[in-house]
Design a protein around this motif. Structure first.
Motif, short mmCIF file in Angstrom:
data_model
loop_
_atom_site.label_atom_id
_atom_site.label_comp_id
_atom_site.label_asym_id
_atom_site.label_seq_id
_atom_site.Cartn_x
_atom_site.Cartn_y
_atom_site.Cartn_z
N GLY A 139 4.32 7.20 4.63
CA GLY A 139 3.24 7.53 5.54
C GLY A 139 2.03 6.63 5.36
N GLU A 140 1.95 6.00 4.18
CA GLU A 140 0.81 5.13 3.89
C GLU A 140 1.22 3.65 3.84
OE1 GLU A 140 -2.71 5.24 2.98
OE2 GLU A 140 -2.50 6.93 4.34
N ASP A 141 2.39 3.31 4.40
CA ASP A 141 2.81 1.89 4.37
C ASP A 141 1.83 1.00 5.11
OD1 ASP A 141 4.97 2.44 2.81
OD2 ASP A 141 6.45 2.31 4.42
N ASP A 142 1.16 1.54 6.10
CA ASP A 142 0.14 0.78 6.82
C ASP A 142 -1.26 1.28 6.50
OD1 ASP A 142 2.05 -0.81 8.20
OD2 ASP A 142 2.41 0.84 9.60
N GLY A 143 -1.40 1.95 5.36
CA GLY A 143 -2.69 2.52 4.99
C GLY A 143 -3.74 1.46 4.71
N PHE A 148 -1.20 3.36 -1.67
CA PHE A 148 -0.39 4.58 -1.60
C PHE A 148 0.93 4.33 -0.88
CE2 PHE A 148 -4.89 5.49 -1.62
CZ PHE A 148 -5.01 6.36 -2.69
N ALA A 149 1.26 3.09 -0.61
CA ALA A 149 2.46 2.75 0.16
C ALA A 149 3.73 3.08 -0.62
CB ALA A 149 2.44 1.26 0.50
N GLY A 150 4.82 3.23 0.13
CA GLY A 150 6.09 3.57 -0.50
C GLY A 150 6.52 2.57 -1.56
N GLY A 176 2.94 11.72 5.20
CA GLY A 176 1.91 11.85 6.20
C GLY A 176 0.87 10.80 5.87
N ILE A 177 -0.31 10.98 6.40
CA ILE A 177 -1.40 10.03 6.18
C ILE A 177 -2.34 10.61 5.13
CG2 ILE A 177 -3.32 8.80 7.26
CD1 ILE A 177 -1.80 9.12 9.92
N LEU A 178 -2.77 9.77 4.19
CA LEU A 178 -3.74 10.21 3.20
C LEU A 178 -4.99 10.73 3.90
CD1 LEU A 178 -4.04 10.06 0.00
CD2 LEU A 178 -5.62 8.18 0.49
N ASP A 179 -5.37 11.96 3.58
CA ASP A 179 -6.53 12.60 4.22
C ASP A 179 -6.37 12.67 5.73
OD1 ASP A 179 -7.85 13.08 1.83
OD2 ASP A 179 -8.87 11.15 1.87
N GLY A 180 -5.12 12.71 6.21
CA GLY A 180 -4.89 12.74 7.65
C GLY A 180 -3.80 13.72 8.02
#
Length: 466
Positions: A139-143, A148-150, A176-180
């Motif tokens: 969920g954070e791969d594009d964070g 936090f990416a995989g 999911g998205i961090l804080d999202g």
């Protein structure tokens, strides 16, 4: 040898610490004055005479001269990759300097590896030998930060395999998205993926324990789902997709139930009392399903729990869950909290959670610095602010509980209390040496006590220069 430390082995120790208080951190508050270590395990805990037969020609003997030994510290909610990329910049506390660190911090595998290794060295200097990285996944791969990416999980696996980790790591997957916001179908698919990803590493060094879910955000931004209105008349809400608030709540319940059915640990970022109630209801209903495990066997926990009520803390205890929170945030943001919810609000029920035996302390670094001494002092300050007795006996009992909340109790949350978290024979030799006995200075004086030595798996990984 003492009952807490008698070892069946007669082999020579590789390391002996003697001549100072050894704080076992068991429930009884046991003490000794020597500990012997070999093969990454504690051989014996007792008196100087007890460990003398274990001292051989190759044994390193460290005279404590009154310094104190504790179990290695477990920071059970710490973003190590993010910390390693940002340090010394934190968001709150004494290390915050107002500088904004924005954009991608770890954009590739090499940068992620470097950040984890940097954090590991830093944390060793704080006496931290175990941590939970709470939320790594696709969920954070594009964070925004890249922390936090995989792929971070892949790096942890590589470091564990190579024996390069400086802490024992428990990891929660994030779908999911961090804080999202998160979606039920994505999270349930992630749970299946996470089950398949378990194993492959020595669980004493890297364990993919379960899943992190963002239930809501924080009261300070008026985004925690609260039964009490904020100063603008709103009540916040949930970070789960759904057409109505009740649909969102049911999606959150099903996420928790799905994690439980898969026998995964579930950590839910839940700060509002209404969100916390949804989580507790979900755990209770999951436990009632035919053939379901008991929640105590999975180690579910509420993360932060700002607006938890005393009744909810009691229910957390009844369900066999944990209350994982950061008192440094409470002390730092108390006036802000009062401004949005009113001066009569009573957030962060640490005294109740401590008495119930479910309080787990952590730093949330790099939100705060990863300094457990400050965390313990902040917890005591918050509990005293609530009217707790100040007499020496009560203060010492609280300090014992608060130190356990950073050692023995998070080991229970990690489902690893049989092999770490206390200074007992047979457990891993993860230790921290303090320049003074914490009970001589009290919780308020603890931040001024130097960390002299950190031992991980029987090896000295940090030693303060005199």
């Amino acid at each position: 040898m003492t009952g807490i430390g008698a070892s069946a082995s007669a082999e020579h120790a590789e390391l002996v610490l003697q001549g100072g208080p050894v704080l076992v951190m068991d429930a009884a508050g046991s003490r000794a004055d020597a500990v012997a270590v070999a093969g990454g395990r504690i051989l014996a805990v007792g008196t100087r005479d007890d460990v003398a037969p274990l001292i051989g020609a190759a044994t390193r003997v460290i005279e404590l001269d009154g310094r104190a030994v504790l179990p290695g510290i477990n920071d059970s909610h710490l973003h190590a990759t993010w910390l390693g990329a940002r340090w010394p910049h934190t968001f709150f506390g004494g290390h915050a300097d107002g500088a904004q660190i924005e954009g991608v911090l770890t954009g590739d595998r090499a940068a992620r590896r470097a950040a984890i290794l940097r954090a590991g060295e830093l944390l060793s200097s704080f006496g931290i030998t175990s941590l939970t990285e709470p939320g790594i996944g696709p969920g954070e791969d594009d964070g925004e930060t890249g922390c936090f990416a995989g792929e971070v999980l892949d790096v942890y696996r590589e470091l564990a395999e190579a024996g390069e980790l400086r802490q024992r790591v428990t990891l929660l997957g994030l779908y999911g998205i961090l804080d999202g916001p998160s979606r039920l179908d994505v999270v349930t698919a992630g749970i299946t993926e996470l089950v398949d990803a378990q194993g492959g590493s020595d669980p004493e060094w890297l364990r993919i324990a379960g899943i992190k879910i963002f239930g809501d955000l924080i009261p300070l931004s008026k985004q925690a789902w609260s039964s009490r209105p904020y100063d603008d008349g709103t009540h916040g809400g949930l970070l789960v997709e759904g057409e109505t608030l009740e649909a969102q709540a049911e999606a959150l319940r099903e996420m928790v139930r799905a994690g439980h059915r898969a026998c995964l640990q579930v950590g839910v970022h839940a700060t509002g009392d209404r969100t916390i109630e949804v989580v507790l209801d979900a755990v209770a209903s999951a436990a009632d399903e035919p053939g379901a495990p008991h929640p105590r066997d999975l180690g579910h926990y509420v993360i932060h729990g700002d607006l938890a009520t005393p009744e909810q803390v009691a229910r957390i205890a009844e369900l066999g869950m944990w209350f994982n929170s950061q008192p440094g945030i409470a002390v730092t943001t108390a006036d802000w909290m009062a401004g949005v919810l009113g001066a009569d609000v009573a957030p962060w029920p640490y005294a109740v959670a401590l008495d119930a035996g479910v309080l787990v302390l952590s730093s949330d670094a790099p939100i705060l610095a990863p300094d457990w001494r400050e965390t313990v002092a902040a917890a005591e300050a918050w509990i005293r602010r609530g009217g707790a007795p100040a007499d020496p006996a009560a203060a010492a009992a609280r300090l014992h509980g608060l130190l356990r909340a950073h050692t023995a109790v998070p080991a229970q949350q990690d489902r690893a209390a049989d092999w770490k978290g206390t200074v007992e024979a047979g457990k891993v030799a993860d230790l921290v040496v303090l320049a003074q006995d914490p009970f001589a200075v009290g919780a308020a004086g603890l931040p001024g006590v130097e960390i002299d030595l950190t031992v991980l798996d029987g090896n000295v990984v940090f030693e303060r220069e005199s």
